[in-house]
Design an enzyme around this catalytic site. Structure first.
Site, mmCIF file in Angstrom:
data_model
loop_
_atom_site.group_PDB
_atom_site.id
_atom_site.type_symbol
_atom_site.label_atom_id
_atom_site.label_comp_id
_atom_site.label_asym_id
_atom_site.label_seq_id
_atom_site.Cartn_x
_atom_site.Cartn_y
_atom_site.Cartn_z
ATOM 1 C CG ASP A 10 -8.861 -3.453 29.153
ATOM 2 O OD1 ASP A 10 -8.784 -4.705 29.186
ATOM 3 O OD2 ASP A 10 -7.852 -2.721 29.082
ATOM 4 C CB ILE A 11 -11.851 -8.498 29.951
ATOM 5 C CG1 ILE A 11 -12.422 -9.530 30.924
ATOM 6 C CG2 ILE A 11 -10.589 -8.992 29.251
ATOM 7 C CD1 ILE A 11 -13.057 -10.721 30.259
ATOM 8 C CG ASN A 24 -4.413 -19.221 20.235
ATOM 9 O OD1 ASN A 24 -3.766 -20.104 20.794
ATOM 10 N ND2 ASN A 24 -3.909 -18.026 20.000
ATOM 11 C CG ASP A 34 -5.220 -15.523 23.576
ATOM 12 O OD1 ASP A 34 -4.885 -15.679 24.761
ATOM 13 O OD2 ASP A 34 -4.853 -16.285 22.658
ATOM 14 N N GLY A 125 -16.391 -12.050 16.618
ATOM 15 C CA GLY A 125 -15.189 -11.452 16.029
ATOM 16 C C GLY A 125 -14.533 -12.392 15.046
#
Length: 178
Positions: A10-11, A24, A34, A125
């Site tokens: 998990d970043i 986006n 995001d 993705g």
């Protein structure tokens, strides 16, 4: 030369100077990485992104460009670098635009005096890029960054699955000639 690491995780839980957001163009949050970064950073991130949209980026952030914000509630991180991957499903198929996401994010992080960075699989993705292509371009950008004087010491690519991490690990080995 610094370290290039491939991890599954998990970043938003990374302890690095900079995390990169696969944003986006609106910069106002969304799904996937995001959305996770916006939720973890809290409402101050959304407020800063709204300010950017009303001032310097009225048309949004173009694919391949990068911009930095504070990390707010993500306490182990100093900055968030936002970049927008090209959307293959929308006809944005130039791999150089995708490569610029990585190189511009790394250059911006270096300009912030970052010594460590965590980067997701930008463009993989929902934007339709395969992990092999993304990994190849990302590893190339990381190696180029680390050849620079004063380059970033630790570049971590944080992937969401074991399968993705395996593809990226193979790309790293290929580029390092092992």
């Amino acid at each position: 030369m610094g370290k290039i690491e491939i991890v599954e995780g998990d970043i938003t839980r990374e302890k690095v100077d900079v995390i990169v957001n696969a944003a986006n163009s609106s910069l106002l949050g969304g799904g996937g990485v995001d959305g996770a970064i916006h939720r973890a950073a809290g409402p101050e991130l959304l407020a800063e992104c709204r300010d950017l949209r009303s001032s310097t980026l009225p048309d949004g952030l173009p694919p391949g460009d990068a911009i930095a914000t504070g990390a707010y509630e993500i306490k182990k991180v100093k900055w968030i670098v936002h970049t927008v991957g090209p959307n293959r499903h929308a006809g944005q198929t130039d791999p150089q635009d995708l490569a610029r996401c990585f190189s511009n994010s790394l250059h911006l992080a270096r300009s912030l005096s970052a010594r460590s960075i965590a980067i997701p699989a930008i463009g993989a993705g929902v934007y339709g890029w395969d992990h092999e292509t993304v990994a190849d371009l990302a590893i190339r950008a990381a190696l180029a960054e680390q050849r620079e004087r004063g380059g970033i010491d630790r570049i971590r690519f944080v992937l969401f699955s074991k399968d993705a991490a395996a593809i990226w690990s193979q790309a790293k080995l290929t580029h390092l000639g092992r």
